[in-house]
Structures are given as C-alpha cells and as structure tokens.
Design an enzyme around this catalytic site. Structure first.
Site, PDB file in Angstrom:
ATOM      1  N   ALA A  13       4.347   4.364   0.332  1.00  0.00           N
ATOM      2  CA  ALA A  13       4.955   4.328   0.418  1.00  0.00           C
ATOM      3  C   ALA A  13       3.449   5.363   2.241  1.00  0.00           C
ATOM      4  CB  ALA A  13       5.575   5.463   0.524  1.00  0.00           C
ATOM      5  N   GLN A  15       0.294   5.552   5.156  1.00  0.00           N
ATOM      6  CA  GLN A  15      -0.071   5.108   5.628  1.00  0.00           C
ATOM      7  C   GLN A  15      -0.175   3.603   6.267  1.00  0.00           C
ATOM      8  OE1 GLN A  15      -1.616   6.738   8.710  1.00  0.00           O
ATOM      9  NE2 GLN A  15      -3.690   7.659   7.537  1.00  0.00           N
ATOM     10  N   GLY A  17      -0.339   1.924   3.000  1.00  0.00           N
ATOM     11  CA  GLY A  17       1.411   0.341   2.728  1.00  0.00           C
ATOM     12  C   GLY A  17       2.038  -0.061   3.933  1.00  0.00           C
ATOM     13  N   ASN A 105      -9.129  12.262  -6.504  1.00  0.00           N
ATOM     14  CA  ASN A 105      -8.886  10.663  -7.048  1.00  0.00           C
ATOM     15  C   ASN A 105      -8.974   9.901  -8.399  1.00  0.00           C
ATOM     16  OD1 ASN A 105      -6.995  10.908  -4.580  1.00  0.00           O
ATOM     17  ND2 ASN A 105      -8.212  10.284  -3.658  1.00  0.00           N
ATOM     18  N   GLN A 112      -4.200   3.312 -14.722  1.00  0.00           N
ATOM     19  CA  GLN A 112      -4.204   2.512 -13.168  1.00  0.00           C
ATOM     20  C   GLN A 112      -5.016   0.794 -13.612  1.00  0.00           C
ATOM     21  OE1 GLN A 112      -4.057   3.303  -9.100  1.00  0.00           O
ATOM     22  NE2 GLN A 112      -2.601   4.878  -8.816  1.00  0.00           N
ATOM     23  N   ASP A 159     -15.731  -1.577   7.140  1.00  0.00           N
ATOM     24  CA  ASP A 159     -18.137  -1.381   7.973  1.00  0.00           C
ATOM     25  C   ASP A 159     -17.588  -2.154   8.180  1.00  0.00           C
ATOM     26  OD1 ASP A 159     -16.801   1.213   6.578  1.00  0.00           O
ATOM     27  OD2 ASP A 159     -17.855   0.286   4.920  1.00  0.00           O
ATOM     28  N   HIS A 187     -19.095   2.802   0.173  1.00  0.00           N
ATOM     29  CA  HIS A 187     -17.961   3.134   1.406  1.00  0.00           C
ATOM     30  C   HIS A 187     -18.583   4.709   1.521  1.00  0.00           C
ATOM     31  CE1 HIS A 187     -16.026   3.121   4.231  1.00  0.00           C
ATOM     32  NE2 HIS A 187     -13.958   3.863   3.421  1.00  0.00           N
TER      33      HIS A 187
END
Ligand code: NAD
Ligand code: LMR
Length: 326
Positions: A13, A15, A17, A105, A112, A159, A187
C-alpha cells in the site's frame, strides 16, 4: 495458458507499491504470457489503504491477473511465492543516510526471511528494495538458511539507470547507447558507478567524455546523491523510478544479458574482486537466463580499487550493526 506464478510484494500500500503492482499485473514483470497471482503484504494499520489498492487492481481488469491475496500474515503472504519483492519498510527523510534506517527496518527482514523459507515455492527468488537494501537482504538471507544464497538480491538497478542517463545527457546520445555500466557495492552514498568499463556507442566512455574532473566531481556525486536530491525536491523518496528499476531487475535476472552489456544487482559475494564473502555486494553481472555470474577479470585501476573497498567497508560496518539479527 501457463500456470500462474505467485508474486509476493511487501509494502503493497506504499508509494512504490502503487507504481509497481499495476506493472506486475499487466505482465511487465514476468512477460505478456505469464499469468500472476499477487500476494500483497502489509502491516495491520495499512490494510484499509491496501483494500483501495486491491479495488483499483480489480478495476483494471488485467487479463493476466488471476488472483489477489491481501494480507498482514507473513505465512499467507509468502505462501507458494516464486518471487518476493521486499519493498515494505520505512523510507529515509531529508538529512538521513539509508543506514540510519537499520534500527527501524532491520528487524522486519528477520521474520520475513523466516516466513519465506517456511512458505515460499522451492524456486523462490527475493529482491530487496526496502532500505538499506543490501543489509536488509543480508538479514533476510541469513534468516532463511535453507534457501540457496544465489536467490537473494538487493536493488542497485535504479543507480545504474541513473548513471546511464547522466552519461547519455553529458555525451548527447540516447540512453540506449550507454552500456556496460555497473554499480559496485552498497546502495548508499558510497556506491561506485564504475565508468571505466562503460561504453558509449560502442567506444570506451572515457574516450567519448574525456574530462576526468567531470566524472569525479559531478558524475559520481550526482549518482551517489540522486536519492537524496529526489527526497529534497519531492519531499518523498523516489517511487515510480524505483518500481521501474524493480521491474528491470527481474527482467535482467530472468533474461540472458546481451553480449555487450552487464547489469547491476546486489548478490551474496563469494569473494569476487577481494570482497568479503557473504556481504550483499553489487557487481557487474551477466545472466544466462537462469544463473547469474559476476563478470570476472576486469582491470581495476587504483582509483576504482579504492572506491570498491570504501563501499565494502561500509557494508561490513552495517553487518556489524545488525549482527544480532543474523
Ligand atoms: P512508503 O512509506 O510509501 O511505503 C512503505 C510501505 O511499507 C507502507 O505502506 C508501510 O505500511 C509498509 N510496511 C512497513 N513495514 C512493513 C512490514 N513490516 N511489512 C509489510 N509492509 C510494511 O515507502 P516507499 O516510498 O514505498 O519506499 C519503501 C522502501 O523502499 C523504503 O525503505 C525506501 O527507502 C526504499 N527504496 C529503495 C530504493 C532502492 O533503489 N533500493 C529506491 C526507492 C525506495
Ligand atoms: C533512492 O535511491 O531513491 C532510494 O534508495 C530512496 C532514498 O532514500 O534515497
């Protein structure tokens, strides 16, 4: 008609996505004859917004979209998935480095990784987009020890695309004339776009753009800081270009690479070019359509050597920061 492939997307849900899902459902991820089932994973507070995304996907009436599973349950979300696109995570704000997000995060990727190992299809491949994507990928991979290490990827294609466009703009050529440009390392603001191997119209980039100072003072910093520049301008991090790069990455992985080109993606290093094995490090890569290989035997000059070690050092530092999650 082929059997549908289950594609799990976290942060569905958000941005990225919003840009990504319509492209997957319309066949741009896996091809125009490959039906898909979307498994859309969100956290509980975003489930209402996800309902709206699902309604929009339904309203597109995509012929290839054979099912949608919106869920905040990781086991259900990764069930039977052959691709997992791990986007869900908090984006950075102006003034932050991506690694500042590790504390928030990093832990998302432990559960996961475990849920992918327990529920996904045996051919699961995972692309991590959520930042800092290399180290988040490292965390997920280490929490899924039964999934082969060559099935984990962190996104540096954005990149590469940025770098190719900067070279094309400077040389006054079409972006398709720029090839063989790979991002090395993390990154992050230490990434190294190695222009020494790039070609423009089939010639060495350094023979076409000959100002060394431009590469060092403008090109490299522009590519390294592009994400921050977008956040400053938009007040939000890149979304459409990030979704586009995710689509490009999967295409690069599943299709053979052209003889005169390479692509960039973070993979589990096996020590190529003296990089610490086990880090998720972006290299120049070629695909034969199934297996990836790092382009070996490149001549790395002193300047490049310093850059590829600098970005490795940052990845080692990030690994130490998350040692309790591995
Ligand atoms: P966003 O805030 O718009 O969306 C993130 C979504 O993830 C939200 O809907 C949120 O509810 C969801 N989410 C949070 N935790 C979750 C969890 N544990 N499980 C499932 N979903 C969860 O952010 P965005 O702009 O879509 O960006 C997402 C991530 O992608 C950020 O970390 C951003 O920095 C990163 N990003 C990476 C690249 C790259 O090149 N690798 C490019 C752009 C953005
Ligand atoms: C990007 O490169 O645009 C993303 O990683 C978002 C960011 O934080 O810069």
């Amino acid at each position: 008609m082929k059997n549908p492939v289950h594609v799990a997307v976290t942060g569905a849900a958000g941005q990225i996505g919003y840009s990504l899902l319509v492209r997957i459902a319309s066949g741009q991820l896996l091809g125009p004859d490959q039906p898909v089932i979307l498994r859309l994973i969100e956290i509980e507070p975003a489930m209402k917004a996800l309902e709206g995304v699902v309604m929009e996907l339904q309203d597109c009436a995509f012929p290839l979209l054979k099912g949608i599973v919106p869920t905040c349950d990781l086991n259900e979300g990764f069930d039977s998935a052959s691709w997992a696109l791990l986007v869900g995570s908090v984006p950075r704000k102006a003034g932050m480095e991506r690694k500042d997000l590790l504390g928030i995060n990093g832990k998302i990727f432990t559960s996961q990784g475990k849920a992918i190992q327990e529920n996904a299809a045996s051919d699961i491949r995972t692309l991590v987009v959520g930042n800092p994507c290399n180290t988040n990928c490292l965390i997920a991979m280490n929490n899924a020890p039964d999934v082969p290490k060559d099935r984990w990827f962190a996104m540096t294609k954005l990149d590469e695309n940025r770098a190719k466009t900067q070279l094309a703009l400077k040389a006054g050529v079409d972006v398709t004339d720029v090839k063989n440009l790979a991002i090395w390392g993390n990154h992050s603001s230490t990434m190294y776009p190695n222009y020494f191997d790039a070609t423009i119209g089939g010639k060495a980039a350094t023979d076409v753009i000959t100002e060394e100072a431009w590469y060092k003072d403008e090109f490299i910093p522009t590519v390294q800081q592009r994400g921050a520049a977008i956040i400053k301008a938009r007040g939000l991090s890149s979304a459409a270009s990030a979704a586009n790069a995710a689509i490009d990455t999967v295409a690069n992985i599943i299709k053979p690479t052209a003889a005169d080109d390479v692509f960039s993606v973070g993979i589990c290093s096996q020590g190529e070019y003296g990089i610490e094995p086990g880090l998720i490090y972006s290299y120049p890569i070629k695909s034969d359509g199934e297996k990836l290989s790092v382009v070996e035997g490149l001549d790395i000059n002193e300047f490049s050597q310093q850059k590829i070690k600098e970005t490795e050092a940052e990845l080692s530092e990030e690994k130490t920061m998350v040692s309790d999650l591995l």
